[in-house]
Design an enzyme around this catalytic site. Structure first.
Site, PDB file in Angstrom:
ATOM      1  N   GLY A  27       1.604   5.016   3.607  1.00 45.34           N
ATOM      2  CA  GLY A  27       2.636   4.193   2.966  1.00 45.34           C
ATOM      3  C   GLY A  27       3.569   5.049   2.119  1.00 45.34           C
ATOM      4  O   GLY A  27       4.797   4.906   2.193  1.00 45.34           O
TER       5      GLY A  27
ATOM      6  N   SER B 242       0.018   5.546  -1.753  1.00 45.32           N
ATOM      7  CA  SER B 242      -0.699   6.731  -1.255  1.00 45.32           C
ATOM      8  C   SER B 242      -0.615   6.807   0.261  1.00 45.32           C
ATOM      9  O   SER B 242      -0.085   5.902   0.923  1.00 45.32           O
ATOM     10  CB  SER B 242      -2.170   6.695  -1.695  1.00 45.32           C
ATOM     11  OG  SER B 242      -2.836   5.645  -1.026  1.00 45.32           O
TER      12      SER B 242
ATOM     13  N   TYR C 147     -13.432  -3.932  10.015  1.00 42.38           N
ATOM     14  CA  TYR C 147     -12.162  -3.188  10.065  1.00 42.38           C
ATOM     15  C   TYR C 147     -11.537  -3.307  11.453  1.00 42.38           C
ATOM     16  O   TYR C 147     -10.376  -3.698  11.598  1.00 42.38           O
ATOM     17  CB  TYR C 147     -12.435  -1.712   9.717  1.00 42.38           C
ATOM     18  CG  TYR C 147     -11.185  -0.853   9.708  1.00 42.38           C
ATOM     19  CD1 TYR C 147     -10.356  -0.809   8.587  1.00 42.38           C
ATOM     20  CD2 TYR C 147     -10.829  -0.083  10.810  1.00 42.38           C
ATOM     21  CE1 TYR C 147      -9.208  -0.026   8.569  1.00 42.38           C
ATOM     22  CE2 TYR C 147      -9.687   0.704  10.803  1.00 42.38           C
ATOM     23  CZ  TYR C 147      -8.879   0.734   9.674  1.00 42.38           C
ATOM     24  OH  TYR C 147      -7.749   1.499   9.660  1.00 42.38           O
TER      25      TYR C 147
ATOM     26  N   GLY D 244       0.842  -1.204   0.000  1.00 43.12           N
ATOM     27  CA  GLY D 244       0.000   0.000   0.000  1.00 43.12           C
ATOM     28  C   GLY D 244       0.868   1.242   0.000  1.00 43.12           C
ATOM     29  O   GLY D 244       0.612   2.198   0.726  1.00 43.12           O
ATOM     30  N   ALA D 245       1.917   1.202  -0.875  1.00 45.18           N
ATOM     31  CA  ALA D 245       2.929   2.264  -0.845  1.00 45.18           C
ATOM     32  C   ALA D 245       2.580   3.442  -1.740  1.00 45.18           C
ATOM     33  O   ALA D 245       3.292   4.445  -1.733  1.00 45.18           O
ATOM     34  CB  ALA D 245       4.271   1.677  -1.276  1.00 45.18           C
TER      35      ALA D 245
HETATM   36  N1  LIG Z   1      -5.837   7.107   7.853  1.00 43.26           N
HETATM   37  C1  LIG Z   1      -6.002   6.800   9.110  1.00 43.26           C
HETATM   38  O1  LIG Z   1      -6.483   7.597   9.941  1.00 43.26           O
HETATM   39  C2  LIG Z   1      -5.585   5.459   9.591  1.00 43.26           C
HETATM   40  C3  LIG Z   1      -5.112   4.482   8.759  1.00 43.26           C
HETATM   41  N2  LIG Z   1      -4.726   3.275   9.251  1.00 43.26           N
HETATM   42  C4  LIG Z   1      -4.178   2.238   8.378  1.00 43.26           C
HETATM   43  O2  LIG Z   1      -3.116   2.775   7.628  1.00 43.26           O
HETATM   44  C5  LIG Z   1      -2.926   1.987   6.462  1.00 43.26           C
HETATM   45  C6  LIG Z   1      -2.726   2.889   5.282  1.00 43.26           C
HETATM   46  O3  LIG Z   1      -3.949   3.568   5.032  1.00 43.26           O
HETATM   47  P1  LIG Z   1      -4.047   5.094   4.610  1.00 43.26           P
HETATM   48  O4  LIG Z   1      -2.730   5.588   4.179  1.00 43.26           O
HETATM   49  O5  LIG Z   1      -4.764   5.806   5.668  1.00 43.26           O
HETATM   50  O6  LIG Z   1      -5.077   5.004   3.402  1.00 43.26           O
HETATM   51  P2  LIG Z   1      -4.868   5.006   1.827  1.00 43.26           P
HETATM   52  O7  LIG Z   1      -6.175   4.591   1.289  1.00 43.26           O
HETATM   53  O8  LIG Z   1      -4.265   6.269   1.374  1.00 43.26           O
HETATM   54  O9  LIG Z   1      -3.792   3.876   1.610  1.00 43.26           O
HETATM   55  C7  LIG Z   1      -4.110   2.524   1.578  1.00 43.26           C
HETATM   56  C8  LIG Z   1      -3.147   1.851   0.645  1.00 43.26           C
HETATM   57  O10 LIG Z   1      -3.414   0.449   0.648  1.00 43.26           O
HETATM   58  C9  LIG Z   1      -3.550   0.039  -0.678  1.00 43.26           C
HETATM   59  N3  LIG Z   1      -4.399  -1.132  -0.797  1.00 43.26           N
HETATM   60  C10 LIG Z   1      -5.701  -1.279  -0.456  1.00 43.26           C
HETATM   61  N4  LIG Z   1      -6.114  -2.506  -0.764  1.00 43.26           N
HETATM   62  C11 LIG Z   1      -5.062  -3.150  -1.302  1.00 43.26           C
HETATM   63  C12 LIG Z   1      -4.865  -4.432  -1.831  1.00 43.26           C
HETATM   64  N5  LIG Z   1      -5.851  -5.325  -1.872  1.00 43.26           N
HETATM   65  N6  LIG Z   1      -3.638  -4.769  -2.292  1.00 43.26           N
HETATM   66  C13 LIG Z   1      -2.636  -3.883  -2.274  1.00 43.26           C
HETATM   67  N7  LIG Z   1      -2.759  -2.637  -1.812  1.00 43.26           N
HETATM   68  C14 LIG Z   1      -3.959  -2.278  -1.337  1.00 43.26           C
HETATM   69  C15 LIG Z   1      -4.142   1.231  -1.417  1.00 43.26           C
HETATM   70  O11 LIG Z   1      -3.959   1.087  -2.795  1.00 43.26           O
HETATM   71  P3  LIG Z   1      -4.942   1.821  -3.853  1.00 43.26           P
HETATM   72  O12 LIG Z   1      -4.434   3.200  -3.994  1.00 43.26           O
HETATM   73  O13 LIG Z   1      -4.781   1.011  -5.088  1.00 43.26           O
HETATM   74  O14 LIG Z   1      -6.331   1.774  -3.288  1.00 43.26           O
HETATM   75  C16 LIG Z   1      -3.315   2.331  -0.800  1.00 43.26           C
HETATM   76  O15 LIG Z   1      -2.068   2.413  -1.396  1.00 43.26           O
HETATM   77  C17 LIG Z   1      -4.134   1.063   6.380  1.00 43.26           C
HETATM   78  O16 LIG Z   1      -3.777  -0.214   6.833  1.00 43.26           O
HETATM   79  C18 LIG Z   1      -5.122   1.698   7.348  1.00 43.26           C
HETATM   80  O17 LIG Z   1      -6.003   0.751   7.890  1.00 43.26           O
HETATM   81  C19 LIG Z   1      -4.802   3.004  10.585  1.00 43.26           C
HETATM   82  C20 LIG Z   1      -5.276   3.937  11.451  1.00 43.26           C
HETATM   83  C21 LIG Z   1      -5.707   5.229  11.031  1.00 43.26           C
HETATM   84  C1  LIG Z   2     -18.839  16.227  12.931  1.00 45.56           C
HETATM   85  C2  LIG Z   2     -18.713  14.772  12.648  1.00 45.56           C
HETATM   86  C3  LIG Z   2     -19.791  14.118  11.909  1.00 45.56           C
HETATM   87  C4  LIG Z   2     -17.627  14.130  13.044  1.00 45.56           C
HETATM   88  C5  LIG Z   2     -17.406  12.702  12.814  1.00 45.56           C
HETATM   89  C6  LIG Z   2     -16.016  12.389  13.166  1.00 45.56           C
HETATM   90  C7  LIG Z   2     -15.715  10.952  12.836  1.00 45.56           C
HETATM   91  C8  LIG Z   2     -16.021  10.686  11.392  1.00 45.56           C
HETATM   92  C9  LIG Z   2     -14.254  10.692  13.198  1.00 45.56           C
HETATM   93  C10 LIG Z   2     -14.028  10.815  14.702  1.00 45.56           C
HETATM   94  C11 LIG Z   2     -12.931   9.850  15.058  1.00 45.56           C
HETATM   95  C12 LIG Z   2     -12.418   9.380  13.746  1.00 45.56           C
HETATM   96  C13 LIG Z   2     -11.545   8.178  13.624  1.00 45.56           C
HETATM   97  C14 LIG Z   2     -11.533   7.434  12.461  1.00 45.56           C
HETATM   98  C15 LIG Z   2     -12.467   7.765  11.350  1.00 45.56           C
HETATM   99  C16 LIG Z   2     -13.196   9.083  11.469  1.00 45.56           C
HETATM  100  C17 LIG Z   2     -13.666   9.318  12.886  1.00 45.56           C
HETATM  101  C18 LIG Z   2     -14.611   8.209  13.300  1.00 45.56           C
HETATM  102  C19 LIG Z   2     -10.696   6.188  12.319  1.00 45.56           C
HETATM  103  C20 LIG Z   2     -11.570   5.038  12.732  1.00 45.56           C
HETATM  104  C21 LIG Z   2     -10.236   5.968  10.880  1.00 45.56           C
HETATM  105  C22 LIG Z   2      -9.466   4.725  10.690  1.00 45.56           C
HETATM  106  C23 LIG Z   2      -8.682   4.272  11.819  1.00 45.56           C
HETATM  107  O1  LIG Z   2      -7.995   3.292  11.666  1.00 45.56           O
HETATM  108  C24 LIG Z   2      -8.720   4.926  13.138  1.00 45.56           C
HETATM  109  C25 LIG Z   2      -9.457   6.246  13.177  1.00 45.56           C
HETATM  110  C26 LIG Z   2      -9.808   6.625  14.605  1.00 45.56           C
HETATM  111  C27 LIG Z   2     -10.573   7.916  14.714  1.00 45.56           C
END
Ligand SMILES: NC(=O)C1=CN([C@@H]2O[C@H](COP(=O)(O)OP(=O)(O)OC[C@H]3O[C@@H](n4cnc5c(N)ncnc54)[C@H](OP(=O)(O)O)[C@@H]3O)[C@@H](O)[C@H]2O)C=CC1
Ligand SMILES: CC(C)=CCC[C@@H](C)[C@H]1CC[C@H]2C3=C(CC[C@]12C)[C@@]1(C)CCC(=O)C[C@@H]1CC3
Length: 355
Positions: free
Chosen positions: A15, A12, A193, A9-10
């Site tokens: 990553g 975007s 998830y 997942g590098a």
């Molecule tokens: N953003 C957040 O707040 C949080 C994120 N995470 C975790 O961080 C990690 C990265 O996510 P994040 O950077 O936020 O989100 P993004 O959607 O930006 O990145 C996810 C990456 O995973 C790739 N991916 C998804 N499915 C597959 C697959 N089947 N095979 C290969 N690659 C795949 C995507 O590719 P493509 O571009 O092709 O879809 C993308 O590059 C995830 O594991 C997510 O659960 C954890 C906690 C909080």
């Molecule tokens: C005003 C309004 C409707 C606010 C909603 C806020 C929520 C959508 C966020 C509050 C905490 C956030 C959160 C995540 C997603 C968005 C919220 C629920 C994650 C679950 C996203 C993916 C993760 O892995 C952890 C994040 C924790 C906090």
């Protein structure tokens, strides 16, 4: 030869930010981007080479949700490299998310508002689908495909006299309450998830038990709340625009609002610089950002609650055992406490659950 690093997942979000940080730190790295979409992978490679023109960046096509793709990619990686120093298991999905607004407003005026904002606990459900292998998609992507990858890359990870790291991107949303021993894939629930991330925390512990003696060290990290494609998919974009100022304000009260992918990658980058032997196998490493914008990494105990240790091991099993399942798909045979997956008569994953 420089250190070899594979990041799934590098292309975007967290990553890609990690890749930028790794290349800025070590120009000799051999960085391999594991991505499912080649166009997006090429764009990421191009962006990395613009900022690091001399970097050694390659791409491997890898769809972690597909057993076939994982096996093929692992074979290619074993062919390309004779070592793997870091394996970042970062790819992840949260498909069809639904926010429970009622729970949100209730939580807002409870004593648990900060906890709710940090973990999303009780706010989010998802609708899962099946992969072509017949597995739950979230389980297959966030956990199982990565587990297969670790097992398939064993020859590169376990090298006598050398250590290597396996690093999982978990989440603060990983909750024990979402994970059920009798339904590891979370077929019957609405929080796949959270379940998959909790399972990855447990699996990392199990990998340490199994592999530490062979020089492989597994860690889990939590990136905080980061604005990426994954989070932008949770709310309509106009709503994110509206609440963004609130998010930046909330940063004063919780250090888990890392918000930028660079900040979210902090713990992943920090682990890169650690001697793996010194790491706590029971810790989850959190990327945190202070109200003033300073990044740091903090270990916190994984909340297994002495509930269960999840051990997955891949092994070949006598075909007789699998008579009842058809060739070509993955079928799940239950004989508690074992869950056996079959793929084209070749690969079997045995998930052993110990209470
Ligand atoms: N953003 C957040 O707040 C949080 C994120 N995470 C975790 O961080 C990690 C990265 O996510 P994040 O950077 O936020 O989100 P993004 O959607 O930006 O990145 C996810 C990456 O995973 C790739 N991916 C998804 N499915 C597959 C697959 N089947 N095979 C290969 N690659 C795949 C995507 O590719 P493509 O571009 O092709 O879809 C993308 O590059 C995830 O594991 C997510 O659960 C954890 C906690 C909080
Ligand atoms: C005003 C309004 C409707 C606010 C909603 C806020 C929520 C959508 C966020 C509050 C905490 C956030 C959160 C995540 C997603 C968005 C919220 C629920 C994650 C679950 C996203 C993916 C993760 O892995 C952890 C994040 C924790 C906090």
């Amino acid at each position: 030869m420089g250190k070899v690093v594979l990041v799934t997942g590098a292309n975007s979000g967290i990553g890609l930010a990690l890749c930028e940080r790794l290349l800025s730190h070590d120009a000799q790295l051999q960085l391999c981007l594991g991505c499912r979409n080649m166009q997006r992978a090429e764009a990421a490679k191009h962006a990395l080479l613009v900022s690091h023109p001399k970097a050694q960046v390659s791409i491997i096509q890898l769809d972690v949700s597909s057993v076939h793709s994982v096996l093929r990619a692992a074979q290619e990686i074993r062919h390309r490299y004779n070592r793997l120093d870091y394996l970042y298991l970062n790819a992840g999905i949260m498909p069809n998310p639904h926010v429970d607004y009622k729970a949100f407003y209730k939580g807002l005026f409870s004593g648990r508002a900060i906890h709710m904002f940090s973990t999303g606990e009780g706010l989010l459900t998802q609708k899962d689908t099946l992969t072509s292998d017949g597995l739950q998609k979230v389980f297959a992507t966030n956990l199982f495909g990565h587990f297969l990858l670790v097992r398939e890359l064993e020859p590169l990870l376990c090298r006598p006299g050398c250590s290597s790291q396996v690093i999982w991107t978990s989440s603060s949303n990983a909750q024990r309450s979402a994970f059920c021993l009798d339904d590891i894939q979370h077929k019957g629930g609405v929080e796949p998830y959270s379940s998959s991330k909790y399972a990855s925390d447990l699996l990392s512990l199990a990998l340490n038990r199994r592999y530490n003696s062979q020089g492989v060290y597994s860690s889990v990290i939590c990136p905080g709340l980061v604005m990426t494609n994954l989070t932008y998919g949770i709310l309509p974009s106009f709503l994110w625009t509206l609440i963004m100022p609130l998010m930046w304000l909330l940063r004063m009260f919780t250090n888990t609002f890392t918000l930028m992918p660079y900040n979210g990658a902090e713990a992943l980058f920090w682990l890169f610089m650690q001697k793996p032997e010194t790491l706590d196998p029971l810790a989850k490493y959190h990327s945190l950002t202070s109200g003033l914008g300073n990044n740091y990494t903090q270990p916190r105990k994984v909340s297994t609650d002495n509930y269960v240790i999840l051990t997955l091991c891949l092994q070949k099993i006598s075909p007789d055992l699998l008579n009842s399942s058809s060739q070509g798909d993955i079928s799940l045979l239950f004989d508690e406490p074992y869950l056996i997956c079959k793929y084209e008569g070749y690969f079997y994953a045995q998930i052993k659950l110990e209470s």
